[in-house]
Design a protein around this motif. Sequence first.
Motif, short mmCIF file in Angstrom:
data_model
loop_
_atom_site.label_atom_id
_atom_site.label_comp_id
_atom_site.label_asym_id
_atom_site.label_seq_id
_atom_site.Cartn_x
_atom_site.Cartn_y
_atom_site.Cartn_z
N PRO A 2 0.82 -1.21 0.00
CA PRO A 2 0.00 0.00 0.00
C PRO A 2 0.85 1.27 0.00
CG PRO A 2 -0.39 -1.34 1.98
CD PRO A 2 0.67 -2.02 1.20
N ARG A 3 0.31 2.34 -0.64
CA ARG A 3 1.08 3.58 -0.76
C ARG A 3 1.43 4.19 0.60
NH1 ARG A 3 2.10 6.34 -5.61
NH2 ARG A 3 1.34 5.07 -7.30
N SER A 4 0.48 4.05 1.61
CA SER A 4 0.76 4.63 2.94
C SER A 4 2.00 3.95 3.54
CB SER A 4 -0.42 4.41 3.85
OG SER A 4 -0.71 3.03 3.91
N PHE A 5 2.10 2.63 3.30
CA PHE A 5 3.24 1.88 3.82
C PHE A 5 4.53 2.32 3.13
CE2 PHE A 5 5.64 -2.21 4.29
CZ PHE A 5 5.81 -2.07 5.65
N ARG A 6 4.39 2.57 1.80
CA ARG A 6 5.57 3.03 1.05
C ARG A 6 6.11 4.32 1.64
NH1 ARG A 6 3.43 2.30 -5.18
NH2 ARG A 6 2.84 0.14 -4.93
N SER A 7 5.20 5.23 2.07
CA SER A 7 5.71 6.51 2.55
C SER A 7 6.37 6.35 3.91
CB SER A 7 4.63 7.59 2.53
OG SER A 7 3.64 7.22 3.44
N THR A 8 5.91 5.39 4.75
CA THR A 8 6.63 5.21 6.03
C THR A 8 7.95 4.51 5.80
OG1 THR A 8 5.22 3.30 6.36
CG2 THR A 8 4.81 5.18 7.79
N GLU A 14 16.84 9.54 1.80
CA GLU A 14 17.41 10.19 0.59
C GLU A 14 17.43 9.17 -0.54
OE1 GLU A 14 21.12 12.93 0.85
OE2 GLU A 14 21.33 11.31 2.28
N VAL A 15 16.28 9.01 -1.19
CA VAL A 15 16.18 8.04 -2.30
C VAL A 15 15.32 8.62 -3.42
CG1 VAL A 15 16.42 5.95 -0.85
CG2 VAL A 15 14.16 6.90 -1.25
N ASP A 16 15.59 8.19 -4.65
CA ASP A 16 14.69 8.49 -5.76
C ASP A 16 13.85 7.24 -5.98
OD1 ASP A 16 15.75 11.05 -6.33
OD2 ASP A 16 17.51 10.06 -7.17
N ILE A 17 12.56 7.46 -6.25
CA ILE A 17 11.63 6.32 -6.33
C ILE A 17 10.88 6.33 -7.66
CG2 ILE A 17 9.63 5.22 -5.24
CD1 ILE A 17 10.32 6.93 -2.73
N LEU A 38 11.11 0.81 -7.92
CA LEU A 38 12.55 0.87 -8.16
C LEU A 38 13.08 2.01 -7.31
CD1 LEU A 38 15.09 0.02 -9.81
CD2 LEU A 38 14.45 1.74 -11.50
N VAL A 39 14.04 1.69 -6.44
CA VAL A 39 14.56 2.69 -5.51
C VAL A 39 16.03 2.93 -5.79
CG1 VAL A 39 14.84 3.29 -3.08
CG2 VAL A 39 12.88 1.93 -3.79
N ARG A 40 16.38 4.22 -5.92
CA ARG A 40 17.77 4.60 -6.17
C ARG A 40 18.27 5.42 -4.98
NH1 ARG A 40 15.74 5.18 -11.91
NH2 ARG A 40 17.29 4.00 -13.11
N ILE A 82 16.51 -2.39 -5.95
CA ILE A 82 17.44 -1.30 -5.65
C ILE A 82 18.45 -1.18 -6.79
CG2 ILE A 82 19.27 -0.51 -4.08
CD1 ILE A 82 17.87 -1.97 -1.82
N SER A 83 18.61 0.03 -7.27
CA SER A 83 19.64 0.28 -8.28
C SER A 83 20.74 1.14 -7.68
CB SER A 83 19.01 0.98 -9.50
OG SER A 83 20.04 1.42 -10.35
#
Length: 315
Positions: A2-8, A14-17, A38-40, A82-83
Amino acid sequence: MPRSFRSTLLGDLEVDINHDAQIGAMTYFAIGGSADLLVRPRSADALSVLLRRCYDDKIPCKILGKGANLLIDDSGVDGIVISLDNPCFTSTRFDCDDNAKALHAMAGADLAKLVMDTVRLGLDGLVAMAGIPASIGGAIRMNAGGVYGCISDSLSTVTCLTYAGGLVTYNKEDLVFGYRTCSIAEPLILSATFNLQECDPEVLRTKVKEIFSWKKERQPLADASAGCIFKNPMSEKGERISAGKLIDDIGLKGKTIGGASVSTQHANFITTTSDATANDVIQLIREIKKQVFDRTTLILQEEVVIWSRDPEIQR
Ligand SMILES: Cc1cc2nc3c(=O)[nH]c(=O)nc-3n(C[C@H](O)[C@H](O)[C@H](O)COP(=O)(O)OP(=O)(O)OC[C@H]3O[C@@H](n4cnc5c(N)ncnc54)[C@H](O)[C@@H]3O)c2cc1C
């Protein structure tokens, strides 16, 4: 997820998503589905906290290198990919004095570029890796190599991130490297150092040319592929048998399913057209394994890493 979980999970890091990121297109096959996320990471600290949170919250987490040995299933990949393409994970440094020559490379550094840097600087140790597309992390994870040598030959130390987000550094002697395997149990290779030797750049240049022409003669380098699809199986006498020769001997060169074909140049390469699906490749892999087993009782094992939501397919 879920998006709420993604934000916590990611909000304070410091990542680009990228959501629903088309990672299949980022592989050398250039086919297949997307990753949920995909998380950078933009710093080592962010990367370490991210790994720890994924582990604590049981979120599947995978590391993408250059994608040269990867097939992404059409249905995509769960969890986080993760990239390590931020400059803080691609930097390199040569330390050369009268006594020793060393290379320090972050895991996201491009192996092909480093090979050419070592040639220019007259440093031997990595030239055997000419023509192998890889990041440093992906090359170590796979112990990439071939007839001329492998990445572990000149390796000195490897630094990894643990599931708890801590650092651990191994000397090469602490690790076991085998045929396309290494014993590193940590989820992420962060950096490595290599011992290099002074050498005439002209000698190195000649060696690189020799390796490239050896590869060009035998491998379909202009086509989309992931290099060798299968590992060479072990015979009863304990010797490696060429998987390519086995596949060739049973007449499968040129065998095609959808947009995926057994290369007519090297039977252990599956090449794809732009309209191929990952399922075409997976079906072709199954067909080859079945026919090789039926004719020889040898079980071929994939060298290519397959990411799928289906645990039956992922390996
Ligand atoms: C044309 C062609 C020729 C090739 N020739 C050869 C060859 O001669 N010899 C050979 O051995 N291979 C060859 N390959 C396969 C490929 O180049 C190697 O397997 C290479 O090591 C893959 O590196 P990568 O960075 O692309 O890893 P990826 O393909 O992105 O990933 C491969 C595996 O490594 C893991 N990984 C990547 N980075 C990290 C990291 N930092 N920490 C932990 N795990 C990580 C991934 O999660 C995955 O499990 C070839 C491929 C192609 C397309």
